[in-house]
Design an enzyme around this catalytic site. Structure first.
Site, PDB file in Angstrom:
ATOM      1  N   TYR A  17      69.157   5.279  16.184  1.00 13.94           N
ATOM      2  CA  TYR A  17      70.449   4.457  15.895  1.00 13.94           C
ATOM      3  C   TYR A  17      71.016   3.452  16.298  1.00 13.94           C
ATOM      4  CZ  TYR A  17      73.830   3.045  12.339  1.00 13.94           C
ATOM      5  OH  TYR A  17      74.741   2.345  11.081  1.00 13.94           O
ATOM      6  N   SER A  56      76.321  -2.254  12.575  1.00 18.66           N
ATOM      7  CA  SER A  56      76.557  -0.933  12.984  1.00 18.66           C
ATOM      8  C   SER A  56      78.447  -1.726  14.022  1.00 18.66           C
ATOM      9  CB  SER A  56      76.318  -0.117  13.431  1.00 18.66           C
ATOM     10  OG  SER A  56      77.409   1.182  14.062  1.00 18.66           O
TER      11      SER A  56
END
Length: 261
Positions: A158, A145
Site C-alpha cells: 500500500y 494517502s
C-alpha cells in the site's frame, strides 16, 4: 459554493461507498454531472444517484475494474456518451490489506499495485487523452494517502503504491501544464468510512489513532470531498502538482507535540 462546477462532468472511480460516495454527493451539491464508477453490484449506487439528483445535479453509474485497461476506456466513453464531455477525473478506487512483508505473496502485492497505482495511471492516461484531443482544460485528482510520506509496516504494498501515486501526479502535472490540465492529489489521514468503522467504533483503537493526530479527532468523508471540489474548481486554477494532506496534522510528527523530544 463553486459556480464553476455547475454542469461539469465528473468521473469518480470507486464511488459507490466511502470517500468516493462522499465526493460524488458533494459534486451533486455543486450541481455537477457525476459518473459513479463501481466494481461490485453489492453497492446500491441508485441511492447515490437519487441523492445527487435531489441536489440539482445529475448522475449515472458505470461498472468497471480500474486495473483493467479496457474497462477504464469504457468508463471514459460512458461519461462522454452520457453527458457529452469529461472535465474532472478522480482516481479514487483503492484497497489495502495487512500482511507482514516477509509473508506477502506476489499475488497480494500485485493486486494492490494494480488497483492503487496502475488504476490511477490508466484513469489519468485516458482522461488526459480525451482532454488533450478535445482541448479541455480539465482537472485530474488522484487519491493518495499520508502513507506516501509515512512508512507503514505490514502495509508495504500500500505504501509503495501511494508513493508511486505522488510522483506520478507531480510528473503528469508538469507534463500537461502546457495544455492547461491540472493534476493534483489528496492525501487523507484517518477517515471514518464503512471499511474501518468497526475499528474506529472500538474506544481503545480509536484513542490510539486519535493520539497520532494533533487535532485529536478522526476525519470524515465530507472533509475529503471539500478538498476535491476545491481542487476541481476555478478557485484552484493556479494549483497543480499539489499533494493536499487532509490529515488533522498526522504528518507533522505528533510524537513531538507539547515540546517532547
Amino acid at each position: 459554493m463553486y459556480d464553476s462546477l455547475k454542469d461539469k462532468v465528473v468521473l469518480i472511480t470507486g464511488a459507490a461507498s466511502g470517500l468516493g460516495r462522499g465526493m460524488a454527493e458533494r459534486f451533486g451539491k455543486e450541481q455537477a454531472k457525476v459518473v459513479i464508477n463501481y466494481h461490485s453490484d453489492k453497492h446500491d449506487y441508485n441511492a447515490i444517484i437519487d441523492t445527487i439528483k435531489s441536489y440539482g445535479g445529475d448522475a449515472a453509474a458505470v461498472q468497471g475494474d480500474v486495473s483493467n485497461e479496457e474497462d477504464v476506456k469504457k468508463m471514459i466513453d460512458f461519461a462522454v456518451e452520457t453527458f457529452g464531455s469529461l472535465d474532472v477525473m478522480i482516481n479514487n478506487a483503492g484497497m489495502e490489506n495487512q500482511v507482514e512483508s516477509h509473508q506477502l505473496s506476489l499475488e497480494d502485492w500485485q493486486k494492490v499495485i494494480d488497483i492503487n497505482l496502475t488504476g490511477a495511471f490508466l484513469g489519468s492516461r485516458e482522461a488526459l487523452k480525451y482532454m488533450v484531443e478535445n482541448n479541455i482544460k480539465g482537472s485530474i485528482i488522484n487519491m493518495s494517502s499520508v502513507h506516501d510520506r509515512i512508512p507503514w509496516p505490514q502495509f508495504v504494498h500500500y505504501a509503495a503504491s501511494k508513493g508511486g501515486v505522488k510522483l506520478m501526479t507531480e510528473t503528469l502535472a508538469m507534463e500537461y501544464a502546457p495544455h492547461g490540465i491540472r493534476v493534483n492529489s489528496i492525501c487523507p489521514g484517518a477517515i471514518k468510512t464503512p471499511i474501518n468503522a468497526e475499528k474506529f467504533d472500538d474506544p481503545e483503537q480509536r484513542k490510539q489513532v486519535e493520539d497520532m493526530i494533533p487535532l485529536g479527532k478522526i476525519g470524515n468523508p465530507e472533509q475529503i470531498a471539500a478538498c476535491a471540489v476545491w481542487l476541481a474548481s476555478d478557485e484552484a486554477s493556479y494549483v497543480t502538482g499539489l499533494s493536499l494532506y487532509a490529515d488533522g496534522g498526522m504528518t507533522l510528527y505528533p510524537s513531538f507535540q507539547g515540546g517532547r523530544g
